[in-house]
Design an enzyme around this catalytic site. Structure first.
Site, PDB file in Angstrom:
ATOM      1  N   CYS A 111       0.840  -1.203   0.000  1.00 11.43           N
ATOM      2  CA  CYS A 111       0.000   0.000   0.000  1.00 11.43           C
ATOM      3  C   CYS A 111       0.882   1.264   0.000  1.00 11.43           C
ATOM      4  O   CYS A 111       1.432   1.624  -1.026  1.00 11.43           O
ATOM      5  CB  CYS A 111      -0.981  -0.029   1.163  1.00 11.43           C
ATOM      6  N   HIS A 212      -3.649  -5.110   0.363  1.00  9.34           N
ATOM      7  CA  HIS A 212      -3.185  -5.464   1.705  1.00  9.34           C
ATOM      8  C   HIS A 212      -3.099  -6.985   1.875  1.00  9.34           C
ATOM      9  O   HIS A 212      -4.032  -7.603   2.421  1.00  9.34           O
ATOM     10  CB  HIS A 212      -4.091  -4.855   2.770  1.00  9.34           C
ATOM     11  N   GLU A 214      -1.461  -8.661   3.966  1.00 11.72           N
ATOM     12  CA  GLU A 214      -1.414  -9.058   5.381  1.00 11.72           C
ATOM     13  C   GLU A 214      -2.800  -9.299   5.957  1.00 11.72           C
ATOM     14  O   GLU A 214      -2.938  -9.923   7.030  1.00 11.72           O
ATOM     15  CB  GLU A 214      -0.683  -7.994   6.210  1.00 11.72           C
TER      16      GLU A 214
END
Length: 231
Positions: A111, A212, A214
């Site tokens: 990001c 994202h 994660e």
């Protein structure tokens, strides 16, 4: 073999935890879990001191998500929706990414990390994606990820890691790459044309995604970074 050391940049923000309410260096724990699960040793890097000097002591680097870069860093006036600017974090991460590029340190941007990479290489940013695409799907509500598919460029490292075709990924961003920095190639796009991944030619492993990873239970991107760091 010992675990390769993967530095991960972090936020510095007001936070509440247990009985405390104070400024903290913090990071969504998904980054840590993914790196550890892939066989790496995560080390959190706060934007203090001179983190760029650590490039030669790390085996890999992740620049995590966060607030917006100061548009002055890429020569633009601020948009009214640009916010959460932290100049000290800009200083630390721009220097750290430059050091990673100079030393060939394996690098993954997430990001904000894509935006830092693009800025280091002379690129610019779209400061408010909804102005361009006419919808809020990339950040549907505060603190809530959107899910949109991205198209992966054939023959790219991104396709090699994630598989051919497309991937359904978690989005939370209101900015994106505009003019690409020197040597960068866009290797994933949203259906609305937003640049969602870039790669740097001539570097052992310098990739960045606007989404994202994660936030998902499994993601091959972290495993690919750790594997490259190990080698």
């Amino acid at each position: 073999m010992s675990r390769p050391v993967i530095g991960i940049t972090c936020y510095v923000e007001p936070a509440r935890f247990t009985v405390w309410d104070m400024t903290a260096a913090l990071l969504p724990y998904g980054y840590v879990e993914h790196v550890a699960r892939a066989g790496g040793q995560p080390v959190i890097l706060p934007p203090a001191g001179d983190p760029a000097a650590l490039a030669g002591r790390l085996d890999g680097l992740i620049v995590a998500g966060g607030g917006d870069l100061d548009p002055a860093r890429y020569g633009e006036p601020p948009h009214e929706r640009t916010g959460y600017i932290r100049g000290f974090r800009d200083d630390a991460e721009l220097g750290l990414v430059q050091a990673a590029l100079d030393t060939g340190l394996p690098f993954l941007g997430v990001c904000r990390g894509l935006q830092v990479l693009n800025t280091v290489l002379g690129g610019t940013l779209h400061q408010h994606v909804p102005d361009l695409v006419g919808h809020d799907g990339h950040a549907p509500a505060p603190g809530r990820f959107g899910r949109l598919p991205v198209r992966l460029a054939p023959g790219s490292r991104m396709e090699e890691i994630l598989g051919a075709g497309s991937a359904d990924v978690a989005h939370y961003h209101h900015q994106s790459a505009d003019r690409l920095g020197d040597g960068l190639t866009a290797t994933a796009h949203a259906e609305d044309g937003t640049v969602e991944a870039v790669e740097l030619a001539g570097h052992p492993f310098a990739c960045a995604v606007q989404w994202h990873p994660e936030a998902d239970d499994e993601c091959a991107l972290f495993a690919a970074l750790v594997d490259r760091a190990r080698r």
